[in-house]
Design a protein around this motif. Structure first.
Motif, PDB file in Angstrom:
ATOM      1  N   ASN A 183     -13.984  -4.062  28.647  1.00  0.00           N
ATOM      2  CA  ASN A 183     -14.177  -2.836  27.871  1.00  0.00           C
ATOM      3  C   ASN A 183     -13.102  -1.784  28.098  1.00  0.00           C
ATOM      4  OD1 ASN A 183     -14.800  -1.814  30.396  1.00  0.00           O
ATOM      5  ND2 ASN A 183     -16.993  -1.749  30.035  1.00  0.00           N
ATOM      6  N   VAL A 184     -12.061  -2.121  28.831  1.00  0.00           N
ATOM      7  CA  VAL A 184     -11.026  -1.151  29.160  1.00  0.00           C
ATOM      8  C   VAL A 184     -10.319  -0.624  27.909  1.00  0.00           C
ATOM      9  CG1 VAL A 184      -9.120  -2.771  29.567  1.00  0.00           C
ATOM     10  CG2 VAL A 184      -9.235  -0.618  30.847  1.00  0.00           C
ATOM     11  N   GLY A 185     -10.180  -1.424  26.883  1.00  0.00           N
ATOM     12  CA  GLY A 185      -9.559  -0.980  25.636  1.00  0.00           C
ATOM     13  C   GLY A 185     -10.370   0.120  24.967  1.00  0.00           C
ATOM     14  N   GLU A 186     -11.670  -0.029  24.990  1.00  0.00           N
ATOM     15  CA  GLU A 186     -12.571   0.980  24.426  1.00  0.00           C
ATOM     16  C   GLU A 186     -12.456   2.301  25.192  1.00  0.00           C
ATOM     17  OE1 GLU A 186     -17.381   1.705  23.876  1.00  0.00           O
ATOM     18  OE2 GLU A 186     -16.667  -0.294  24.429  1.00  0.00           O
ATOM     19  N   VAL A 187     -12.367   2.200  26.514  1.00  0.00           N
ATOM     20  CA  VAL A 187     -12.233   3.397  27.349  1.00  0.00           C
ATOM     21  C   VAL A 187     -10.904   4.094  27.054  1.00  0.00           C
ATOM     22  CG1 VAL A 187     -12.022   4.242  29.731  1.00  0.00           C
ATOM     23  CG2 VAL A 187     -13.716   2.484  29.180  1.00  0.00           C
ATOM     24  N   GLU A 188      -9.844   3.323  26.990  1.00  0.00           N
ATOM     25  CA  GLU A 188      -8.523   3.897  26.723  1.00  0.00           C
ATOM     26  C   GLU A 188      -8.493   4.609  25.365  1.00  0.00           C
ATOM     27  OE1 GLU A 188      -3.784   2.675  26.685  1.00  0.00           O
ATOM     28  OE2 GLU A 188      -5.278   1.143  27.139  1.00  0.00           O
ATOM     29  N   THR A 189      -9.034   3.977  24.350  1.00  0.00           N
ATOM     30  CA  THR A 189      -9.078   4.573  23.018  1.00  0.00           C
ATOM     31  C   THR A 189      -9.866   5.878  23.024  1.00  0.00           C
ATOM     32  OG1 THR A 189      -8.872   2.406  21.974  1.00  0.00           O
ATOM     33  CG2 THR A 189      -9.776   4.181  20.629  1.00  0.00           C
ATOM     34  N   ALA A 190     -11.031   5.873  23.674  1.00  0.00           N
ATOM     35  CA  ALA A 190     -11.878   7.068  23.727  1.00  0.00           C
ATOM     36  C   ALA A 190     -11.188   8.207  24.469  1.00  0.00           C
ATOM     37  CB  ALA A 190     -13.216   6.740  24.384  1.00  0.00           C
ATOM     38  N   LEU A 191     -10.531   7.893  25.596  1.00  0.00           N
ATOM     39  CA  LEU A 191      -9.877   8.939  26.374  1.00  0.00           C
ATOM     40  C   LEU A 191      -8.640   9.489  25.670  1.00  0.00           C
ATOM     41  CD1 LEU A 191     -10.256   7.564  30.019  1.00  0.00           C
ATOM     42  CD2 LEU A 191     -11.584   9.363  28.887  1.00  0.00           C
ATOM     43  N   LYS A 192      -7.888   8.623  25.012  1.00  0.00           N
ATOM     44  CA  LYS A 192      -6.723   9.100  24.246  1.00  0.00           C
ATOM     45  C   LYS A 192      -7.171  10.024  23.132  1.00  0.00           C
ATOM     46  CE  LYS A 192      -3.311   5.477  25.054  1.00  0.00           C
ATOM     47  NZ  LYS A 192      -2.562   4.347  24.472  1.00  0.00           N
ATOM     48  N   SER A 193      -8.205   9.630  22.430  1.00  0.00           N
ATOM     49  CA  SER A 193      -8.729  10.455  21.343  1.00  0.00           C
ATOM     50  C   SER A 193      -9.225  11.795  21.869  1.00  0.00           C
ATOM     51  CB  SER A 193      -9.863   9.712  20.633  1.00  0.00           C
ATOM     52  OG  SER A 193     -10.498  10.544  19.701  1.00  0.00           O
ATOM     53  N   ALA A 194      -9.961  11.771  22.965  1.00  0.00           N
ATOM     54  CA  ALA A 194     -10.501  13.001  23.543  1.00  0.00           C
ATOM     55  C   ALA A 194      -9.388  13.925  24.020  1.00  0.00           C
ATOM     56  CB  ALA A 194     -11.444  12.668  24.695  1.00  0.00           C
ATOM     57  N   SER A 195      -8.337  13.355  24.596  1.00  0.00           N
ATOM     58  CA  SER A 195      -7.256  14.183  25.147  1.00  0.00           C
ATOM     59  C   SER A 195      -6.497  14.937  24.064  1.00  0.00           C
ATOM     60  CB  SER A 195      -6.291  13.321  25.962  1.00  0.00           C
ATOM     61  OG  SER A 195      -5.523  12.488  25.109  1.00  0.00           O
ATOM     62  N   GLU A 196      -6.594  14.488  22.835  1.00  0.00           N
ATOM     63  CA  GLU A 196      -5.896  15.141  21.731  1.00  0.00           C
ATOM     64  C   GLU A 196      -6.708  16.294  21.126  1.00  0.00           C
ATOM     65  OE1 GLU A 196      -5.196  11.818  19.192  1.00  0.00           O
ATOM     66  OE2 GLU A 196      -3.583  11.019  20.456  1.00  0.00           O
ATOM     67  N   LYS A 197      -7.936  16.469  21.561  1.00  0.00           N
ATOM     68  CA  LYS A 197      -8.829  17.470  20.967  1.00  0.00           C
ATOM     69  C   LYS A 197      -8.818  18.818  21.677  1.00  0.00           C
ATOM     70  CE  LYS A 197     -11.871  13.890  19.225  1.00  0.00           C
ATOM     71  NZ  LYS A 197     -13.176  13.240  19.335  1.00  0.00           N
ATOM     72  N   ALA A 198      -8.265  18.872  22.884  1.00  0.00           N
ATOM     73  CA  ALA A 198      -8.263  20.122  23.655  1.00  0.00           C
ATOM     74  C   ALA A 198      -7.165  20.068  24.707  1.00  0.00           C
ATOM     75  CB  ALA A 198      -9.619  20.334  24.316  1.00  0.00           C
ATOM     76  N   SER A 199      -6.896  21.194  25.328  1.00  0.00           N
ATOM     77  CA  SER A 199      -5.834  21.220  26.339  1.00  0.00           C
ATOM     78  C   SER A 199      -6.329  20.832  27.730  1.00  0.00           C
ATOM     79  CB  SER A 199      -5.179  22.601  26.391  1.00  0.00           C
ATOM     80  OG  SER A 199      -6.100  23.555  26.832  1.00  0.00           O
ATOM     81  N   SER A 200      -7.636  20.673  27.875  1.00  0.00           N
ATOM     82  CA  SER A 200      -8.198  20.263  29.158  1.00  0.00           C
ATOM     83  C   SER A 200      -9.150  19.081  28.941  1.00  0.00           C
ATOM     84  CB  SER A 200      -8.950  21.424  29.804  1.00  0.00           C
ATOM     85  OG  SER A 200      -9.519  21.017  31.027  1.00  0.00           O
ATOM     86  N   LEU A 201      -8.909  18.005  29.665  1.00  0.00           N
ATOM     87  CA  LEU A 201      -9.751  16.813  29.592  1.00  0.00           C
ATOM     88  C   LEU A 201     -10.427  16.624  30.938  1.00  0.00           C
ATOM     89  CD1 LEU A 201     -10.730  14.139  28.264  1.00  0.00           C
ATOM     90  CD2 LEU A 201      -8.627  13.088  29.130  1.00  0.00           C
ATOM     91  N   VAL A 202     -11.754  16.594  30.927  1.00  0.00           N
ATOM     92  CA  VAL A 202     -12.538  16.335  32.132  1.00  0.00           C
ATOM     93  C   VAL A 202     -13.196  14.973  31.960  1.00  0.00           C
ATOM     94  CG1 VAL A 202     -14.486  17.080  33.566  1.00  0.00           C
ATOM     95  CG2 VAL A 202     -12.981  18.784  32.502  1.00  0.00           C
ATOM     96  N   ILE A 203     -12.952  14.078  32.894  1.00  0.00           N
ATOM     97  CA  ILE A 203     -13.567  12.751  32.867  1.00  0.00           C
ATOM     98  C   ILE A 203     -14.596  12.729  33.991  1.00  0.00           C
ATOM     99  CG2 ILE A 203     -13.190  10.265  32.983  1.00  0.00           C
ATOM    100  CD1 ILE A 203     -10.222  10.867  32.229  1.00  0.00           C
ATOM    101  N   ASP A 204     -15.869  12.751  33.606  1.00  0.00           N
ATOM    102  CA  ASP A 204     -16.960  12.799  34.581  1.00  0.00           C
ATOM    103  C   ASP A 204     -17.392  11.368  34.906  1.00  0.00           C
ATOM    104  OD1 ASP A 204     -19.278  13.179  36.080  1.00  0.00           O
ATOM    105  OD2 ASP A 204     -19.880  14.929  34.922  1.00  0.00           O
ATOM    106  N   LEU A 205     -17.261  11.006  36.179  1.00  0.00           N
ATOM    107  CA  LEU A 205     -17.543   9.636  36.624  1.00  0.00           C
ATOM    108  C   LEU A 205     -18.830   9.541  37.440  1.00  0.00           C
ATOM    109  CD1 LEU A 205     -13.895   8.712  37.686  1.00  0.00           C
ATOM    110  CD2 LEU A 205     -15.000   8.361  35.473  1.00  0.00           C
ATOM    111  N   LYS A 206     -19.688  10.536  37.300  1.00  0.00           N
ATOM    112  CA  LYS A 206     -20.924  10.570  38.102  1.00  0.00           C
ATOM    113  C   LYS A 206     -21.752   9.302  37.932  1.00  0.00           C
ATOM    114  CE  LYS A 206     -25.103  13.191  38.958  1.00  0.00           C
ATOM    115  NZ  LYS A 206     -25.939  14.302  38.551  1.00  0.00           N
ATOM    116  N   GLU A 207     -21.819   8.788  36.718  1.00  0.00           N
ATOM    117  CA  GLU A 207     -22.658   7.620  36.436  1.00  0.00           C
ATOM    118  C   GLU A 207     -21.867   6.304  36.440  1.00  0.00           C
ATOM    119  OE1 GLU A 207     -25.948   7.890  36.208  1.00  0.00           O
ATOM    120  OE2 GLU A 207     -25.767  10.050  36.513  1.00  0.00           O
ATOM    121  N   LEU A 208     -20.602   6.365  36.828  1.00  0.00           N
ATOM    122  CA  LEU A 208     -19.782   5.154  36.869  1.00  0.00           C
ATOM    123  C   LEU A 208     -20.146   4.325  38.089  1.00  0.00           C
ATOM    124  CD1 LEU A 208     -17.430   3.752  35.346  1.00  0.00           C
ATOM    125  CD2 LEU A 208     -15.904   4.819  36.999  1.00  0.00           C
TER     126      LEU A 208
END
Length: 124
Positions: A24-49
């Motif tokens: 599923n790493v491709g799905e994660v990469e796509t989601a994070l790239k998309s999210a990073s383009e929406k704002a100047s700050s990206l927070v990746i919360d790994l509490k449930e990882l």
């Protein structure tokens, strides 16, 4: 694996739960790239990882370099050592342990200090 994205002001928070691995790493990469383009700050919360493979660490590295290159910030939040330790132990058996440790240390450092926080979890 589940990915939940929320946007508040100029900050995007992405909560990832479950496991990140080769399937599923491709799905994660796509989601994070998309999210990073929406704002100047990206927070990746790994509490449930529960687990992240070296492929997942590679994605965090790619996103970190991408956000820094754009003058934005990336924060890894609620990082726990449990899944990192498992990853390092597994990869040591095939010779990648030292590189994984260096990558992890690189991920959690920025020009402005640490890029992860252990407290104040975001509701996912």
């Amino acid at each position: 694996m589940s990915i939940v994205e929320t946007i508040e002001n100029d900050e995007v928070t992405v909560c990832i739960s479950g496991e990140i691995d080769g399937s599923n790493v491709g799905e994660v990469e796509t989601a994070l790239k998309s999210a990073s383009e929406k704002a100047s700050s990206l927070v990746i919360d790994l509490k449930e990882l529960e687990y992240v493979s070296s492929a997942g660490l590679r994605v965090f590295l790619i996103i970190r370099k991408m956000t820094e290159g754009a003058g934005h910030s990336m924060i890894l939040k609620n990082v726990t050592y449990n899944y990192m330790k498992e990853n390092i132990l597994i990869d040591k058996s095939i010779g990648f342990g030292a590189r994984i440790v260096k990558l992890y240390r690189y991920l959690v450092k920025t020009k402005h200090g640490t890029s992860f926080a252990q407290t104040n979890p975001v509701q996912c």
